[in-house]
Design a protein around this motif. Sequence first.
Motif: not given
Length: 322
Positions: A289-295, A243-251
């Motif tokens: 269910g949500l879309g991710v455009a950037a992180a 049920a969760v998206q782990d998008v792991t944003p980076e910098a």
Amino acid sequence: MTYNAGLSRKGPGLLVRDLDRFEDAALRETVGTIARIKPDVLALQSIDYDHQLIALSLLQARLKEAGHEMRYAFARPPNSGVSTGLDIDRDGRLDTARDRQGYGLFSGQGGMAILSRYPIDQKGAKDLSGMLWRDLPNAELPVGYFTEDELSVLRLHSVAAWDVPIRTPGGTVRIFATQTSPPVFDGPEDRNGLRNADQLRFWRRYILSADEGAFVLLGGLNNDPYDGDGLKPELLKLLSLDAVQDVTPEAHHGFVENPHHQGPPEQDTVDWGRDIGSLRVDYVLPSAGLGVAAAAVERDQTPGEGADGTAHKPVWIDIRWK
């Protein structure tokens, strides 16, 4: 966006004073950072609570002056600094900062808040902070440490746990906001490590039992999937939920990298200096269910220097309705 912004002071009313005067360079940098990123929804940790929300109102005013208006706000009294009347840390003294429901020199120190550009459903919001630790199903309490008197008052959440619906143009998103216990500052019983793990277990159970609909879990989980202190199994179970998206944003942000760490440093969100190095402890986890455009883990204007008075970096995810 989630941001452990360091908006906590050593006494009640001092944050109100500082926001009113607005002379502190670190405070001005914090406001500038938020205004530069321009989040639609912002979960703040380490912000002192006052019952009339004066500090939060002043923060909104300062953000508006900086060019980013966030008209709507949500905050409830946190557990941090709330007295238990007991000697939780066994130092022979009653009601010190480490004896309270969550660490705090006074009631409300180091609380949480949500700011939003979109309307907040205040009546539909749920404050989940009052659950006793022992009432969590399958709670992992430290064996033989707590007395019955302590278990009858000690809450699971050391700061707060909220379910706050926000009415965005694409639909309602429930914000699951939290700040968990640091899994350190205890003894061989590992009471803080176990409490951190059970707070993560709480959120896994809550997500699994939640009604269908969009949500974002965000805040400080005080645990890194690979490195540092803290029990890893509950964090990994939470991050691996369908049920969760782990998008792991980076910098790439100039953090102090510990050569003994196993995790990717580009995902780290806090820099605790050369002894500990950088870790990933701040999270924004949207529902599947949500879309991710950037992180991203947001860079400072001056990376690594902590000009805003906090070791944490803002973490944001740009969400698109599918």
